[in-house]
Enzyme design. Sequence first.
Site, PDB file in Angstrom:
ATOM      1  CG  ASP A   1     -22.524  36.838  39.857  1.00 30.05           C
ATOM      2  OD1 ASP A   1     -21.653  37.669  40.184  1.00 30.05           O
ATOM      3  OD2 ASP A   1     -22.773  35.828  40.528  1.00 30.05           O
TER       4      ASP A   1
ATOM      5  CG  ASN B   1     -23.172  43.913  45.404  1.00 26.84           C
ATOM      6  OD1 ASN B   1     -23.886  44.002  44.404  1.00 26.84           O
ATOM      7  ND2 ASN B   1     -22.611  42.754  45.752  1.00 26.84           N
TER       8      ASN B   1
HETATM    9  C1  IPE Z   1     -25.633  39.704  42.887  1.00 34.00           C
HETATM   10  O1  IPE Z   1     -24.319  39.300  42.659  1.00 34.00           O
HETATM   11  C2  IPE Z   1     -25.739  41.180  42.786  1.00 34.00           C
HETATM   12  C3  IPE Z   1     -25.511  41.751  41.462  1.00 34.00           C
HETATM   13  C4  IPE Z   1     -25.300  41.103  40.351  1.00 34.00           C
HETATM   14  C5  IPE Z   1     -25.543  43.184  41.403  1.00 34.00           C
HETATM   15  P1  IPE Z   1     -23.308  38.971  43.841  1.00 34.00           P
HETATM   16  O2  IPE Z   1     -22.063  38.496  43.210  1.00 34.00           O
HETATM   17  O3  IPE Z   1     -23.202  40.117  44.748  1.00 34.00           O
HETATM   18  O4  IPE Z   1     -24.063  37.783  44.589  1.00 34.00           O
HETATM   19  P2  IPE Z   1     -23.558  36.745  45.662  1.00 34.00           P
HETATM   20  O5  IPE Z   1     -23.135  37.540  46.850  1.00 34.00           O
HETATM   21  O6  IPE Z   1     -22.439  35.977  45.069  1.00 34.00           O
HETATM   22  O7  IPE Z   1     -24.743  35.892  45.932  1.00 34.00           O
HETATM   23  C1  IPE Z   2     -21.264  41.151  39.362  1.00 34.70           C
HETATM   24  O1  IPE Z   2     -19.997  40.603  39.290  1.00 34.70           O
HETATM   25  C2  IPE Z   2     -21.216  42.642  39.534  1.00 34.70           C
HETATM   26  C3  IPE Z   2     -21.659  43.120  40.854  1.00 34.70           C
HETATM   27  C4  IPE Z   2     -22.070  42.366  41.836  1.00 34.70           C
HETATM   28  C5  IPE Z   2     -21.623  44.544  41.065  1.00 34.70           C
HETATM   29  P1  IPE Z   2     -19.171  40.210  40.588  1.00 34.70           P
HETATM   30  O2  IPE Z   2     -18.339  41.380  40.983  1.00 34.70           O
HETATM   31  O3  IPE Z   2     -20.041  39.668  41.633  1.00 34.70           O
HETATM   32  O4  IPE Z   2     -18.234  39.071  40.011  1.00 34.70           O
HETATM   33  P2  IPE Z   2     -17.793  37.728  40.724  1.00 34.70           P
HETATM   34  O5  IPE Z   2     -19.052  37.035  41.162  1.00 34.70           O
HETATM   35  O6  IPE Z   2     -16.938  38.119  41.890  1.00 34.70           O
HETATM   36  O7  IPE Z   2     -17.067  36.973  39.684  1.00 34.70           O
HETATM   37 MG    MG Z   3     -20.706  37.797  42.037  1.00 33.37          MG
END
Ligand code: IPE
Ligand code: IPE
Ligand code: MG
Length: 251
Positions: free
Chosen positions: A27, A75
Amino acid sequence: MLLQLLEMEEILLDQTKLPKHVAVIMDGNGRWAKNQGLMRVRGHEKGTKAVSQTVKTCAKLGIKYLTLYAFSTENWKRPKLEVDTLMRILVSSLRKELPTLRENGIRLKAVGSLHQLPDKAQKELAEVVELTKDNDKMNLVLALSYGSREELTNAVKLIAKDVVRGDLEVEQIEESTIENYLFTKDMPDVDLLIRTSGEHRISNFLLWQIAYAELYFTNTLWPDFRKKDLMMALKNYQDRERRFGKTSEQL
Ligand code: IPE
Ligand code: IPE
Ligand code: MG
């Protein structure tokens, strides 16, 4: 027992106490990009470097299962441009990493509602899974369009169908039966779950499989996650006492 030590980045690990299964919620890509004044998708691109390094390091250390949360069922709600870019990055990374998987004896597997992925991604995945199926040094598991509640709901449906068909008795249902209906069938439980970016939540990841996992949270954003961060997480894991309900004295 002889202490077999592994040293990397000046961090010493006991080789006999390595987690069998490490899972990572990767993340912070979006925030990394924002901090640099870039578009979110640039963070995802940069994140592939961290994936590549983490995979190689785990294989080198002798970790048997590495599961990476790459795309959740939730996502899909992101802007179309971001989803499309993530799928494109998936296809290009699979192509790019195939030689590394082969050189390091890594078998690829994917868990999740894979039929939801674009055809191109499904095809590329199936190819790499097939080409690496005989590798046995490490299992790399990509969680794609993965949601734990969906996985459990699906398992309940399949079990109900088998009961109705008469292939399974209700009284025969045990914890191991449920495991057999999950995407992670035949995989060991998660020993260590790492989440980057300072968020302290599970976000619908492997709810059943992390029942007794050690949880490790770091503020490092995923694109900045390096070998040293992984070694620190593993060292922290080794310094814990896993009691599984028992007392210290019983161990
Ligand atoms: C969790 O991250 C999913 C992945 C890392 C693929 P998100 O960034 O989507 O999670 P939330 O929505 O902040 O909990
Ligand atoms: C994790 O990084 C990757 C996926 C969930 C695909 P994020 O895209 O959630 O990054 P933040 O949480 O917005 O920084
Ligand atoms: Mg995230």
